[in-house]
Design a protein around this motif. Structure first.
Motif, mmCIF file in Angstrom:
data_model
loop_
_atom_site.group_PDB
_atom_site.id
_atom_site.type_symbol
_atom_site.label_atom_id
_atom_site.label_comp_id
_atom_site.label_asym_id
_atom_site.label_seq_id
_atom_site.Cartn_x
_atom_site.Cartn_y
_atom_site.Cartn_z
ATOM 1 N N VAL A 203 -1.167 -20.711 32.878
ATOM 2 C CA VAL A 203 -1.927 -20.921 31.633
ATOM 3 C C VAL A 203 -2.568 -19.636 31.100
ATOM 4 C CG1 VAL A 203 -3.559 -22.428 30.383
ATOM 5 C CG2 VAL A 203 -2.459 -23.271 32.433
ATOM 6 N N ARG A 204 -2.536 -18.519 31.860
ATOM 7 C CA ARG A 204 -3.208 -17.320 31.365
ATOM 8 C C ARG A 204 -2.593 -16.842 30.053
ATOM 9 N NH1 ARG A 204 -5.298 -14.649 28.795
ATOM 10 N NH2 ARG A 204 -6.426 -12.688 29.045
ATOM 11 N N LYS A 205 -1.276 -16.856 29.947
ATOM 12 C CA LYS A 205 -0.621 -16.412 28.722
ATOM 13 C C LYS A 205 -0.982 -17.312 27.546
ATOM 14 C CE LYS A 205 3.850 -16.949 28.494
ATOM 15 N NZ LYS A 205 5.311 -16.755 28.641
ATOM 16 N N GLU A 206 -1.105 -18.583 27.815
ATOM 17 C CA GLU A 206 -1.368 -19.558 26.758
ATOM 18 C C GLU A 206 -2.850 -19.715 26.422
ATOM 19 O OE1 GLU A 206 2.256 -20.861 29.203
ATOM 20 O OE2 GLU A 206 0.213 -20.164 29.607
ATOM 21 N N ALA A 207 -3.723 -19.196 27.279
ATOM 22 C CA ALA A 207 -5.130 -19.610 27.291
ATOM 23 C C ALA A 207 -5.898 -19.354 26.000
ATOM 24 C CB ALA A 207 -5.851 -18.935 28.454
ATOM 25 N N THR A 208 -5.769 -18.179 25.399
ATOM 26 C CA THR A 208 -6.562 -17.893 24.198
ATOM 27 C C THR A 208 -6.149 -18.814 23.054
ATOM 28 O OG1 THR A 208 -6.732 -15.577 24.881
ATOM 29 C CG2 THR A 208 -7.347 -16.100 22.628
ATOM 30 N N GLY A 209 -4.839 -18.989 22.870
ATOM 31 C CA GLY A 209 -4.361 -19.881 21.822
ATOM 32 C C GLY A 209 -4.743 -21.324 22.075
ATOM 33 N N VAL A 240 -1.532 -15.112 21.276
ATOM 34 C CA VAL A 240 -2.566 -16.002 20.749
ATOM 35 C C VAL A 240 -1.975 -16.929 19.696
ATOM 36 C CG1 VAL A 240 -4.817 -16.159 19.634
ATOM 37 C CG2 VAL A 240 -4.350 -14.275 21.208
ATOM 38 N N ALA A 241 -1.246 -16.368 18.740
ATOM 39 C CA ALA A 241 -0.683 -17.181 17.665
ATOM 40 C C ALA A 241 0.374 -18.151 18.182
ATOM 41 C CB ALA A 241 -0.083 -16.271 16.597
ATOM 42 N N ILE A 242 1.264 -17.662 19.021
ATOM 43 C CA ILE A 242 2.355 -18.515 19.520
ATOM 44 C C ILE A 242 1.811 -19.741 20.244
ATOM 45 C CG2 ILE A 242 4.191 -18.628 21.270
ATOM 46 C CD1 ILE A 242 4.969 -15.765 20.426
ATOM 47 N N TYR A 243 0.806 -19.527 21.086
ATOM 48 C CA TYR A 243 0.329 -20.664 21.880
ATOM 49 C C TYR A 243 -0.738 -21.477 21.163
ATOM 50 C CZ TYR A 243 3.527 -18.910 25.196
ATOM 51 O OH TYR A 243 4.714 -18.529 25.785
ATOM 52 N N THR A 244 -1.284 -20.930 20.077
ATOM 53 C CA THR A 244 -2.052 -21.761 19.148
ATOM 54 C C THR A 244 -1.100 -22.756 18.493
ATOM 55 O OG1 THR A 244 -3.725 -20.060 18.694
ATOM 56 C CG2 THR A 244 -3.402 -21.753 17.001
ATOM 57 N N ILE A 245 0.039 -22.252 18.036
ATOM 58 C CA ILE A 245 1.044 -23.114 17.409
ATOM 59 C C ILE A 245 1.541 -24.176 18.397
ATOM 60 C CG2 ILE A 245 3.415 -23.116 16.513
ATOM 61 C CD1 ILE A 245 2.727 -20.353 15.233
ATOM 62 N N GLU A 246 1.793 -23.764 19.634
ATOM 63 C CA GLU A 246 2.283 -24.719 20.641
ATOM 64 C C GLU A 246 1.286 -25.849 20.862
ATOM 65 O OE1 GLU A 246 4.716 -23.515 24.158
ATOM 66 O OE2 GLU A 246 2.873 -23.987 25.264
ATOM 67 N N LYS A 247 0.004 -25.511 20.995
ATOM 68 C CA LYS A 247 -1.002 -26.546 21.261
ATOM 69 C C LYS A 247 -1.254 -27.396 20.015
ATOM 70 C CE LYS A 247 -2.637 -27.359 24.516
ATOM 71 N NZ LYS A 247 -2.332 -28.427 25.514
ATOM 72 N N LEU A 248 -1.141 -26.806 18.834
ATOM 73 C CA LEU A 248 -1.289 -27.609 17.617
ATOM 74 C C LEU A 248 -0.214 -28.690 17.561
ATOM 75 C CD1 LEU A 248 -2.163 -24.859 14.970
ATOM 76 C CD2 LEU A 248 -3.624 -26.769 15.674
ATOM 77 N N TYR A 249 1.011 -28.319 17.905
ATOM 78 C CA TYR A 249 2.076 -29.327 17.951
ATOM 79 C C TYR A 249 1.763 -30.403 18.985
ATOM 80 C CZ TYR A 249 5.531 -27.118 14.857
ATOM 81 O OH TYR A 249 6.211 -26.633 13.768
ATOM 82 N N ALA A 250 1.234 -29.997 20.121
ATOM 83 C CA ALA A 250 0.923 -30.960 21.185
ATOM 84 C C ALA A 250 -0.119 -31.980 20.733
ATOM 85 C CB ALA A 250 0.425 -30.226 22.430
ATOM 86 N N LEU A 251 -0.993 -31.573 19.809
ATOM 87 C CA LEU A 251 -2.038 -32.471 19.308
ATOM 88 C C LEU A 251 -1.634 -33.162 18.012
ATOM 89 C CD1 LEU A 251 -5.260 -30.374 20.060
ATOM 90 C CD2 LEU A 251 -4.244 -32.211 21.407
ATOM 91 N N GLY A 252 -0.369 -33.011 17.631
ATOM 92 C CA GLY A 252 0.135 -33.732 16.467
ATOM 93 C C GLY A 252 -0.078 -33.057 15.139
ATOM 94 N N ALA A 253 -0.495 -31.792 15.146
ATOM 95 C CA ALA A 253 -0.692 -31.051 13.901
ATOM 96 C C ALA A 253 0.618 -30.398 13.458
ATOM 97 C CB ALA A 253 -1.786 -29.996 14.078
ATOM 98 N N LYS A 254 0.594 -29.795 12.272
ATOM 99 C CA LYS A 254 1.795 -29.163 11.723
ATOM 100 C C LYS A 254 1.466 -27.730 11.297
ATOM 101 C CE LYS A 254 5.272 -29.807 8.062
ATOM 102 N NZ LYS A 254 5.612 -30.607 6.862
ATOM 103 N N PRO A 255 1.668 -26.749 12.201
ATOM 104 C CA PRO A 255 1.454 -25.348 11.841
ATOM 105 C C PRO A 255 2.610 -24.843 10.984
ATOM 106 C CG PRO A 255 2.207 -25.523 14.109
ATOM 107 C CD PRO A 255 2.023 -26.921 13.619
ATOM 108 N N VAL A 256 2.293 -24.147 9.878
ATOM 109 C CA VAL A 256 3.347 -23.783 8.931
ATOM 110 C C VAL A 256 3.457 -22.281 8.666
ATOM 111 C CG1 VAL A 256 3.288 -26.023 7.755
ATOM 112 C CG2 VAL A 256 1.794 -24.158 6.952
ATOM 113 N N THR A 257 2.609 -21.454 9.280
ATOM 114 C CA THR A 257 2.672 -20.012 9.027
ATOM 115 C C THR A 257 2.594 -19.205 10.318
ATOM 116 O OG1 THR A 257 0.269 -19.771 8.782
ATOM 117 C CG2 THR A 257 1.530 -20.252 6.779
#
Length: 450
Positions: A203-209, A240-257
């Motif tokens: 989780v260290r790589k994913e943690a900030t996002g 940070v951005a990549i794993y922000t996007i990954e977690k947003l998808y996991a919570l049902g959101a739709k990242p578009v940028t």
């Protein structure tokens, strides 16, 4: 002139060219005025004067040889800012923009950020103006080894524990650690962000996002809202951005940028996460390739951005996650976001909003998570890596992720409680600065004048 104003004025006179440091200092100290005015003990012990000056600043040259046999020289830094709560902890940044000012502002912010995690970590930061982009694997290795030739004498698992940051990922941490081990004849937890097979944490790589999204989730839940089904804008395309996007998808959101130094992509169907990872983590290529592959995406180069604005923030969204670099979101961007109905901003990068943008978000009463709280997930998981190193154990992905979620919710709860003390519960900037400061100041007082 108040005590706070005296300290700010003194720093402005001493460091007139350190614009990022002075910006961070003003933002923090201005919000501490109400706390300082009710507690004269801080002035008695000169807490602010001691807080704003690093305990130790190290600058050094980094000579290395490129693949053509030419000798190159870069500048290296490590600023060990405050150890009241524990050993210095903070990342290393390799980027052409790095200078003493940038490292100093990052280290100063790190003091309060680490305090908010409740883990035993002081604040520090380091890096170099070396740019890993466009360098061969061997060139990056030779640079990292030369950088560590100086740094190793200043760090240790109970002294100063660096980690990664912009330009310093798993590859660079591996090269740095290998050289540290060779020079010190020690295999210890002196660096975090290590490979899982040799002392790193899942989780260290994913943690900030992940942490930035968890913090946004906590802010929204407190108001009976959710990220599910919502359009979100994310800047950056690093970890940070990549794993922000990954977690947003996991919570049902739709990242578009997503964005990089050359431009941004807007994909109305939602960012193709696997394609983004392939381009940025594997090929280390430009986002322009994304639009060439994915026909639903629109690519806008930096030269085409609206004058004085970041095109990422012109896309209508429910929540924004600035995850690239400092001051990437200004007052014009903030006005555009609010005009388009944005209800939540969670900062994944360090100080990504200008002071004017921050003030507007606070005044508008939207859910606004300042960086020292919202992006604390990275350093929090570094702290969890240190725990695993100390106990010679390995936790599962789910175990670390659960601890990260608990820490981020705990940060939100403590800063919201402090904001409520001052009858301003939506002002999480105030809450974060005061909550973090109180712990550091008490430790400094308890430990005497050192």
């Amino acid at each position: 002139m108040s005590y706070v104003e005296q300290v700010i004025s003194s720093c402005e006179e001493k460091f007139p060219h350190q614009v990022y440091f002075l910006q961070a200092l003003r933002e923090i100290l201005e919000s501490l005025k109400v706390e300082i005015s009710h507690n004269p003990i801080y002035e008695k012990y000169a807490i602010l004067e001691r807080l704003v000056v690093p305990e130790r600043s190290i600058a050094f040259r980094v000579p290395w040889v490129d693949d053509c046999g030419r000798v190159r020289v870069n500048q290296g830094y490590r600023i060990e800012f405050n150890s009241a709560l524990g050993p210095y902890k903070g990342g290393l940044r390799f980027h052409p923009s790095v200078n003493e000012d940038v490292i100093k502002f990052l280290g100063f912010e790190q003091i309060l950020k680490n305090s908010l995690t409740t883990l035993r970590m002081g604040g520090g930061k380091g890096g170099s103006d070396f740019d890993p982009k466009g360098k061969s694997e061997n060139e990056v290795m030779r640079f990292c080894q030369s950088f560590m030739n100086e740094l190793y004498r200043h760090i240790g698992d109970h002294t100063d524990i660096p980690a990664g940051d912009i330009g310093v990922g798993g590859r660079e941490v591996g090269f740095l650690f290998g050289q540290y081990k060779r020079l010190s004849n020690r295999f210890d937890g002196v660096l975090t962000g290590k490979g899982v097979e040799w002392g790193g944490s899942l989780v260290r790589k994913e943690a900030t996002g992940y942490g930035s999204v968890y913090f946004a989730q906590a802010m929204l839940e407190a108001e009976g809202k959710s990220l599910e089904g919502k359009v979100c804008c994310v800047s950056g395309s690093g970890n940070v951005a990549i794993y922000t996007i990954e977690k947003l998808y996991a919570l049902g959101a739709k990242p578009v940028t997503a964005s990089d130094s050359k431009g941004m992509i807007y994909d109305q169907e939602g960012i193709d996460l696997e394609l983004l990872k392939e381009i940025k983590e594997v090929r280390r290529a430009s986002l322009e390739e994304y639009a060439q592959i994915k026909k639903s995406a629109i690519y806008t180069s930096v030269s085409e951005y609206p004058q004085g604005q970041n095109a990422v923030w012109s896309v209508p969204c429910f929540a924004a996650f600035p995850s690239a670099t400092q001051n990437e979101l200004n007052i014009l961007d903030a006005q555009t976001l609010l005009k388009n109905g944005c209800q939540c901003v969670s900062e994944g990068a360090n100080m990504p909003c200008t002071q004017e943008a921050t003030n507007l978000f606070v005044d508008s009463k939207i859910c606004y998570g300042p960086a020292k709280a919202a992006n604390a997930g990275g350093v929090a998981t570094s702290g969890l890596e240190m725990m695993q190193n100390a106990s010679m154990s390995i936790w599962t992905f789910d175990e670390v992720d659960a601890k990260l979620l608990k820490i981020m919710r705990g940060i939100f709860a403590q800063i919201k409680a402090v904001a409520q003390e001052f009858n301003d519960e939506k002002n999480l900037v105030l809450g974060a600065n005061i909550a973090g400061f109180r712990k550091v100041a008490k430790a400094m007082i308890d430990q005497g004048v050192v």
